[in-house]
Design an enzyme around this catalytic site. Structure first.
Site, PDB file in Angstrom:
ATOM      1  N   TYR A 145       0.837  -1.208   0.000  1.00  0.00           N
ATOM      2  CA  TYR A 145       0.000   0.000   0.000  1.00  0.00           C
ATOM      3  C   TYR A 145       0.866   1.250   0.000  1.00  0.00           C
ATOM      4  O   TYR A 145       0.719   2.124  -0.867  1.00  0.00           O
ATOM      5  CB  TYR A 145      -0.898  -0.041   1.241  1.00  0.00           C
ATOM      6  N   ASN A 174      -6.339   9.343   8.498  1.00  0.00           N
ATOM      7  CA  ASN A 174      -7.445   8.461   8.916  1.00  0.00           C
ATOM      8  C   ASN A 174      -8.807   9.159   8.936  1.00  0.00           C
ATOM      9  O   ASN A 174      -9.031  10.069   9.724  1.00  0.00           O
ATOM     10  CB  ASN A 174      -7.177   7.902  10.314  1.00  0.00           C
ATOM     11  N   VAL A 187      -9.934   0.819  12.519  1.00  0.00           N
ATOM     12  CA  VAL A 187     -10.144   0.837  13.965  1.00  0.00           C
ATOM     13  C   VAL A 187     -11.497   1.415  14.374  1.00  0.00           C
ATOM     14  O   VAL A 187     -12.151   0.864  15.274  1.00  0.00           O
ATOM     15  CB  VAL A 187      -8.961   1.545  14.669  1.00  0.00           C
ATOM     16  N   ARG A 211      -3.501   8.152  16.429  1.00  0.00           N
ATOM     17  CA  ARG A 211      -4.017   8.510  15.113  1.00  0.00           C
ATOM     18  C   ARG A 211      -4.829   9.796  15.292  1.00  0.00           C
ATOM     19  O   ARG A 211      -5.269  10.105  16.390  1.00  0.00           O
ATOM     20  CB  ARG A 211      -4.935   7.410  14.537  1.00  0.00           C
TER      21      ARG A 211
HETATM   22  P1  NAD Z   1     -12.680   1.717   0.379  1.00  0.00           P
HETATM   23  O1  NAD Z   1     -11.979   0.414   0.455  1.00  0.00           O
HETATM   24  O2  NAD Z   1     -14.020   1.845   1.049  1.00  0.00           O
HETATM   25  O3  NAD Z   1     -12.849   2.227  -1.111  1.00  0.00           O
HETATM   26  C1  NAD Z   1     -12.016   1.857  -2.150  1.00  0.00           C
HETATM   27  C2  NAD Z   1     -12.875   1.575  -3.376  1.00  0.00           C
HETATM   28  O4  NAD Z   1     -12.027   1.242  -4.481  1.00  0.00           O
HETATM   29  C3  NAD Z   1     -13.808   0.397  -3.164  1.00  0.00           C
HETATM   30  O5  NAD Z   1     -15.102   0.720  -3.625  1.00  0.00           O
HETATM   31  C4  NAD Z   1     -13.177  -0.716  -4.006  1.00  0.00           C
HETATM   32  O6  NAD Z   1     -14.108  -1.676  -4.461  1.00  0.00           O
HETATM   33  C5  NAD Z   1     -12.544   0.076  -5.126  1.00  0.00           C
HETATM   34  N1  NAD Z   1     -11.436  -0.614  -5.788  1.00  0.00           N
HETATM   35  C6  NAD Z   1     -10.400  -1.275  -5.199  1.00  0.00           C
HETATM   36  N2  NAD Z   1      -9.576  -1.784  -6.132  1.00  0.00           N
HETATM   37  C7  NAD Z   1     -10.101  -1.426  -7.347  1.00  0.00           C
HETATM   38  C8  NAD Z   1      -9.706  -1.664  -8.686  1.00  0.00           C
HETATM   39  N3  NAD Z   1      -8.608  -2.375  -8.979  1.00  0.00           N
HETATM   40  N4  NAD Z   1     -10.491  -1.178  -9.668  1.00  0.00           N
HETATM   41  C9  NAD Z   1     -11.624  -0.456  -9.383  1.00  0.00           C
HETATM   42  N5  NAD Z   1     -12.031  -0.220  -8.128  1.00  0.00           N
HETATM   43  C10 NAD Z   1     -11.286  -0.689  -7.120  1.00  0.00           C
HETATM   44  O7  NAD Z   1     -11.664   2.798   1.007  1.00  0.00           O
HETATM   45  P2  NAD Z   1     -11.842   4.350   1.276  1.00  0.00           P
HETATM   46  O8  NAD Z   1     -11.559   4.597   2.708  1.00  0.00           O
HETATM   47  O9  NAD Z   1     -13.083   4.855   0.674  1.00  0.00           O
HETATM   48  O10 NAD Z   1     -10.576   4.913   0.467  1.00  0.00           O
HETATM   49  C11 NAD Z   1     -10.709   5.530  -0.798  1.00  0.00           C
HETATM   50  C12 NAD Z   1      -9.356   6.052  -1.251  1.00  0.00           C
HETATM   51  O11 NAD Z   1      -8.866   7.005  -0.291  1.00  0.00           O
HETATM   52  C13 NAD Z   1      -8.280   4.968  -1.373  1.00  0.00           C
HETATM   53  O12 NAD Z   1      -7.481   5.244  -2.483  1.00  0.00           O
HETATM   54  C14 NAD Z   1      -7.483   5.133  -0.097  1.00  0.00           C
HETATM   55  O13 NAD Z   1      -6.155   4.710  -0.261  1.00  0.00           O
HETATM   56  C15 NAD Z   1      -7.582   6.629   0.153  1.00  0.00           C
HETATM   57  N6  NAD Z   1      -7.402   6.929   1.568  1.00  0.00           N
HETATM   58  C16 NAD Z   1      -8.399   6.701   2.478  1.00  0.00           C
HETATM   59  C17 NAD Z   1      -8.188   6.969   3.832  1.00  0.00           C
HETATM   60  C18 NAD Z   1      -9.240   6.768   4.874  1.00  0.00           C
HETATM   61  O14 NAD Z   1      -8.952   6.943   6.068  1.00  0.00           O
HETATM   62  N7  NAD Z   1     -10.473   6.438   4.560  1.00  0.00           N
HETATM   63  C19 NAD Z   1      -6.936   7.449   4.246  1.00  0.00           C
HETATM   64  C20 NAD Z   1      -5.939   7.640   3.291  1.00  0.00           C
HETATM   65  C21 NAD Z   1      -6.186   7.397   1.954  1.00  0.00           C
HETATM   66  N1  UDP Z   2      -6.282  -1.067  15.629  1.00  0.00           N
HETATM   67  C1  UDP Z   2      -6.672  -1.633  16.847  1.00  0.00           C
HETATM   68  N2  UDP Z   2      -7.724  -2.483  16.850  1.00  0.00           N
HETATM   69  C2  UDP Z   2      -8.437  -2.787  15.738  1.00  0.00           C
HETATM   70  C3  UDP Z   2      -8.052  -2.200  14.499  1.00  0.00           C
HETATM   71  C4  UDP Z   2      -6.957  -1.347  14.488  1.00  0.00           C
HETATM   72  O1  UDP Z   2      -6.042  -1.375  17.891  1.00  0.00           O
HETATM   73  O2  UDP Z   2      -9.399  -3.566  15.840  1.00  0.00           O
HETATM   74  C5  UDP Z   2      -5.148  -0.120  15.632  1.00  0.00           C
HETATM   75  C6  UDP Z   2      -4.079  -0.418  14.585  1.00  0.00           C
HETATM   76  O3  UDP Z   2      -3.115  -1.315  15.099  1.00  0.00           O
HETATM   77  C7  UDP Z   2      -3.501   0.971  14.348  1.00  0.00           C
HETATM   78  C8  UDP Z   2      -4.696   1.902  14.552  1.00  0.00           C
HETATM   79  O4  UDP Z   2      -5.647   1.158  15.299  1.00  0.00           O
HETATM   80  O5  UDP Z   2      -2.517   1.267  15.310  1.00  0.00           O
HETATM   81  C9  UDP Z   2      -5.331   2.379  13.258  1.00  0.00           C
HETATM   82  O6  UDP Z   2      -5.557   1.242  12.461  1.00  0.00           O
HETATM   83  P1  UDP Z   2      -6.354   1.304  11.078  1.00  0.00           P
HETATM   84  O7  UDP Z   2      -6.285  -0.061  10.498  1.00  0.00           O
HETATM   85  O8  UDP Z   2      -7.676   1.922  11.293  1.00  0.00           O
HETATM   86  O9  UDP Z   2      -5.535   2.350  10.197  1.00  0.00           O
HETATM   87  P2  UDP Z   2      -3.975   2.624   9.916  1.00  0.00           P
HETATM   88  O10 UDP Z   2      -3.122   1.732  10.770  1.00  0.00           O
HETATM   89  O11 UDP Z   2      -3.806   2.350   8.468  1.00  0.00           O
HETATM   90  O12 UDP Z   2      -3.815   4.038  10.297  1.00  0.00           O
END
Ligand code: NAD
Ligand code: UDP
Length: 311
Positions: A145, A174, A187, A211
């Site tokens: 990732y 996040n 989380v 976070r």
């Molecule tokens: P999510 O998993 O809910 O959404 C991702 C979407 O992309 C899903 O609908 C999935 O089906 C689709 N997808 C995955 N692989 C694909 C492919 N090969 N072709 C077409 N569609 C595909 O996650 P999200 O939280 O909505 O995240 C959306 C974007 O924002 C992602 O790129 C993620 O990396 C980025 N992002 C999210 C967060 C967050 O905290 N939510 C933080 C940082 C970055």
């Molecule tokens: N985490 C946790 N319990 C859970 C899921 C996640 O303690 O059931 C912790 C995880 O280890 C991390 C933080 O929560 O330290 C945020 O995790 P998340 O997967 O939401 O996002 P990211 O690590 O990618 O920021």
């Protein structure tokens, strides 16, 4: 005039909120998704809008369409889902970026990359500013990732430098809210679902890792503002809520707000789990005129209400 906008990953958590907001702002929206971690039920309520179209497609394959703007969100975001098939995760980030940038170049569209705070890895600079290069383990379990997203950023800036493609890079921290799947694995959704079901709350490690949690509506405002900045502004820009909490504090807060009887249990800390994360949002404030409005308790209450309805 209506803008025609492509949202990849539009059936996911953030994508579905983005599609909804773009339609509200009177645009013509095409949602592309392969439904890996997204779900039709996230966007089914939009299908009655004649200016909304849904396309099942995988961004690792080329895709042709005429649009004005592309928001590239396709990529699983939860560690359990992006680690399920790490090679596919890399392909989605890298080939997805190449395909969307190639499309943007061909049709002269503006393209925004949903990048991530994970480009900073386990940061040694705190809070994180955009000029920090990060501390990423390139061979660890999160690398599919983190490095995929870093490579995507590199592709974006090079399509801009070499081909003048109009790009925007938003580094999302996040973000949580309604429409996260109950089995999403991140989380906030994990703790809320566990608390509502009276199951043990699973803290990974000692719970002292931090976070900074941003509510989805705030984040979507930042994303659209970023797309609307002048063409000479490409970012990267951090978008997130700078209020930082430990994971143990989050667990206590969720138990309090749900009035749950769940107990906290300690589980093993996943490899390379970042110890602290907090955005410096000075650039977002200045360039996007943006800052978050919804603090953790208010956002958690809205998210708890959502999960009460669906589980
Ligand atoms: P999510 O998993 O809910 O959404 C991702 C979407 O992309 C899903 O609908 C999935 O089906 C689709 N997808 C995955 N692989 C694909 C492919 N090969 N072709 C077409 N569609 C595909 O996650 P999200 O939280 O909505 O995240 C959306 C974007 O924002 C992602 O790129 C993620 O990396 C980025 N992002 C999210 C967060 C967050 O905290 N939510 C933080 C940082 C970055
Ligand atoms: N985490 C946790 N319990 C859970 C899921 C996640 O303690 O059931 C912790 C995880 O280890 C991390 C933080 O929560 O330290 C945020 O995790 P998340 O997967 O939401 O996002 P990211 O690590 O990618 O920021």
């Amino acid at each position: 005039m209506k803008k025609k906008i492509l949202v990849t990953g539009g059936a996911g958590f953030l994508g579905s909120h983005l599609c909804e907001k773009l339609l509200e702002q009177d645009n013509d929206v095409v949602c592309l998704d392969n439904y890996f971690t997204g779900a039709k039920k996230n966007i089914v309520h939009l299908l009655k809008n004649p200016y909304f179209e849904l396309i099942r497609h995988d961004v690792t394959m080329p895709f042709l369409i005429e649009v004005d703007e592309i928001y590239n969100l396709a990529c699983p975001a939860s560690p359990i889902h992006y680690q399920y098939n790490p090679i596919k995760t890399i392909k989605t980030s890298v080939m997805g970026a190449i395909n969307m940038l190639g499309l943007a170049k061909r049709i002269n569209a503006k393209v925004l990359q949903a990048s991530t705070s994970e480009v900073y890895g386990d940061p040694v600079i705190h809070p994180q500013t955009e000029d920090y290069w990060g501390n990423v383990n390139p061979i660890g379990i999160r690398a599919c990732y983190d490095e995929g997203k870093r490579c995507a950023e590199s592709l974006f800036v090079n399509y801009n430098r070499q081909n003048n493609v109009r790009i925007k890079i938003l580094r999302i921290f996040n973000t949580y809210g309604p429409r996260m799947l109950p089995n999403d694995g991140r989380v906030v959704s994990n703790f809320i679902v566990q608390a509502l079901q009276g199951k043990d709350i699973t803290i990974y490690g000692d719970g002292k890792q931090t976070r900074s949690f941003c509510y989805v509506d705030d984040l979507i405002r930042a994303m659209i503002s970023m797309m609307n900045t002048p063409d000479n502004f490409t970012g990267p820009v951090n978008a997130g809520n700078p209020n930082e909490f430990t994971i143990a504090e989050l667990a206590e807060k969720v138990i309090e707000l749900t009035k749950s009887k769940s107990k906290i249990v300690i589980c093993p800390l996943p490899e390379d789990d970042p110890t602290q994360r907090q955005p410096n949002i000075t650039i977002a404030k200045k360039e996007l005129n943006w800052e978050p409005r919804i603090e953790l308790e208010e956002g958690l209450l809205k998210t708890i209400e959502y999960f009460k309805q669906i589980i």
